[in-house]
Design a protein around this motif. Structure first.
Motif, PDB file in Angstrom:
ATOM      1  N   VAL A  89       0.840  -1.202   0.000  1.00  0.00           N
ATOM      2  CA  VAL A  89       0.000   0.000   0.000  1.00  0.00           C
ATOM      3  C   VAL A  89       0.873   1.250   0.000  1.00  0.00           C
ATOM      4  N   ASP A  90       0.413   2.244  -0.729  1.00  0.00           N
ATOM      5  CA  ASP A  90       1.112   3.522  -0.783  1.00  0.00           C
ATOM      6  C   ASP A  90       0.109   4.583  -1.250  1.00  0.00           C
ATOM      7  N   PRO A  91       0.101   5.765  -0.640  1.00  0.00           N
ATOM      8  CA  PRO A  91      -0.854   6.786  -1.073  1.00  0.00           C
ATOM      9  C   PRO A  91      -0.487   7.453  -2.391  1.00  0.00           C
ATOM     10  N   HIS A  92       0.735   7.255  -2.873  1.00  0.00           N
ATOM     11  CA  HIS A  92       1.163   7.935  -4.103  1.00  0.00           C
ATOM     12  C   HIS A  92       0.764   7.115  -5.338  1.00  0.00           C
TER      13      HIS A  92
ATOM     14  N   LEU B 112       5.876   9.233   7.825  1.00  0.00           N
ATOM     15  CA  LEU B 112       4.435   9.305   8.061  1.00  0.00           C
ATOM     16  C   LEU B 112       4.077  10.440   9.019  1.00  0.00           C
ATOM     17  N   GLY B 113       2.921  11.030   8.772  1.00  0.00           N
ATOM     18  CA  GLY B 113       2.467  12.122   9.633  1.00  0.00           C
ATOM     19  C   GLY B 113       2.021  11.635  10.999  1.00  0.00           C
TER      20      GLY B 113
ATOM     21  N   GLY C 170      -0.019   6.227  15.077  1.00  0.00           N
ATOM     22  CA  GLY C 170      -1.303   5.740  14.565  1.00  0.00           C
ATOM     23  C   GLY C 170      -1.102   4.636  13.534  1.00  0.00           C
ATOM     24  N   ALA C 171      -0.075   4.785  12.698  1.00  0.00           N
ATOM     25  CA  ALA C 171       0.189   3.772  11.663  1.00  0.00           C
ATOM     26  C   ALA C 171       0.591   2.452  12.307  1.00  0.00           C
TER      27      ALA C 171
ATOM     28  N   THR D  62      -3.346   4.677   2.596  1.00  0.00           N
ATOM     29  CA  THR D  62      -2.367   5.061   3.627  1.00  0.00           C
ATOM     30  C   THR D  62      -2.217   3.935   4.648  1.00  0.00           C
ATOM     31  N   ALA D  63      -1.198   4.083   5.475  1.00  0.00           N
ATOM     32  CA  ALA D  63      -0.917   3.079   6.507  1.00  0.00           C
ATOM     33  C   ALA D  63      -2.118   2.876   7.419  1.00  0.00           C
ATOM     34  N   LYS D  64      -2.796   3.950   7.770  1.00  0.00           N
ATOM     35  CA  LYS D  64      -3.887   3.842   8.754  1.00  0.00           C
ATOM     36  C   LYS D  64      -5.168   3.277   8.146  1.00  0.00           C
ATOM     37  N   GLU D  65      -5.221   3.150   6.815  1.00  0.00           N
ATOM     38  CA  GLU D  65      -6.419   2.599   6.157  1.00  0.00           C
ATOM     39  C   GLU D  65      -6.335   1.083   5.979  1.00  0.00           C
TER      40      GLU D  65
END
Ligand SMILES: C[S@@+](CC[C@H](N)C(=O)[O-])C[C@H]1O[C@@H](n2cnc3c(N)ncnc32)[C@H](O)[C@@H]1O
Length: 348
Positions: free
Chosen positions: A199-202, A248-249, A253-254, A228-231
């Protein structure tokens, strides 16, 4: 004031000017096949190198002189240049542990963000990974892939408690922040009975990862998703974060999300820069490179997201362990390391 020290500093910065330019010259040499043509060829003139690579001699002559001045090639004093045999693997062998082109390509990509990062520093805004120059994305894949190919399945996973055995038998694996999928694909090639989600948001990285998986013939067991990691959903025996937790922001949480999606024997594999715990510990050439990447790439990405905890690239093991504890992992163990990476196993 010591005038000699002023000049000493000025000469150091002259070296840095050459270093900034060297990144670009290496990417050109890599792209046009100059290093591959020089490798093992013995001494060549600029005309011979241009002829062998189908390039324009006058450009090539200047490139060779610059490369000789920087110490990448040797000049024989008679118009001929040679690539020392010790430089062949670092400059031409894509999966060799000493391959350096990816790091330099990432660096030339990172400096493209100079104006945008300066503006972000004024406003406090972030800059996401996906908005970086494409050399960052490709360079990063090439920078990290040798580590995965050479150490991941032969040293890092076997050092974890029972994880390699589970992968051999067949288990679900999530690769968080997978980028172009170099780690995911290498895992899939080594453990054909397991199933892999990257998984990656980009979006651009996910697209590249899918293409690489198809080229490698592993699409029967590898899926890439833009998220994203949290999804993360599902249940996994192994959840890996390869050189991305510090980007990660919300790393707490991740990791907490990862903990919620591990099966009963599940473990997290955390690969992070091999940094010391304090700024003083990191004042060395590796630290200069990593703090530079942190300033231009990693910290701006974290600040473009939740910015709940912004670790920076060189958080070190002590701070990373605190974050893991906060996310609910009671056991954190360093199972392996290279000069550039530390490898941590996290258990609940
Ligand atoms: C330094 S790159 C590492 C990529 C890859 N793991 C590798 O080793 O080549 C960091 C990656 O983290 C991804 N990333 C950034 N924010 C993320 C988030 N919130 N969740 C998951 N991945 C994220 C970026 O898009 C980027 O691909």
């Amino acid at each position: 004031m010591d005038e000699a020290k002023v000049m000493e500093f000025v000469f150091k910065t002259v070296g840095d000017v050459g270093a900034v330019l060297a990144g670009s010259l290496v990417v050109i040499g890599d792209r046009l096949g100059f290093y591959r043509a020089l490798a093992g060829a013995g001494p060549l003139t600029s005309a011979e190198l241009a002829e062998r690579t189908g390039t324009a001699e006058r450009h090539v002559r200047e490139w060779l002189a610059a490369q000789a001045a920087t110490g990448y090639v040797s000049y024989l004093g008679d118009g001929r240049y040679e690539l020392p045999e010790e430089h062949v693997a670092p400059l031409t062998q894509e999966t060799h542990p000493a391959f350096v082109v990816g790091a330099l390509e990432t660096a030339i990509g990172a400096v493209q963000a100079t104006d945008r990062v300066a503006e972000s520093m004024r406003t406090g805004a972030g800059l996401s990974w996906g908005d970086q120059d494409h050399h960052v994305h490709v360079g990063c894949e090439r920078f990290f892939r040798p580590g995965y190919v050479n150490y991941l399945t032969s040293a890092w996973l076997p050092a974890m408690d029972g994880v390699a055995e589970r992968l051999e038998q067949g288990v679900a694996v999530a690769d968080i922040g997978c980028g172009h999928g170099a780690s995911t694909i290498h895992l899939a090639q080594t453990y054909p009975r397991s199933r892999f989600l990257g998984v990656d948001p980009h979006a651009g990285s996910v697209e590249a990862a899918r293409k690489h998986a198809a080229d490698a013939g592993v699409t029967d067991r590898v899926v890439f998703e833009q998220s994203t990691a949290k999804e993360l959903g599902g249940s996994y025996g192994l959840i890996a974060f390869f050189d991305c937790l510090h980007d990660l922001g919300d790393p707490v949480g991740a990791l907490r999300a990862a903990g919620e999606h591990l099966d009963a024997d599940g473990a997290v594999l955390l690969v992070e820069p091999n940094a010391g715990d304090s700024v003083t510990d990191n004042l060395n050439p590796v630290g200069a490179a990593y703090y530079g990447f942190s300033t231009l790439l990693c910290t701006p990405n974290a600040l473009s997201q939740e910015a709940a905890t912004v670790l920076g690239t060189q958080a070190g093991q002590a701070r990373t362990t605190e974050v893991a504890h906060e996310a609910g992992f009671r056991r954190v163990r360093r199972v392996a390391e290279t000069p550039f990476n530390m490898v941590l196993e996290l258990r609940r």
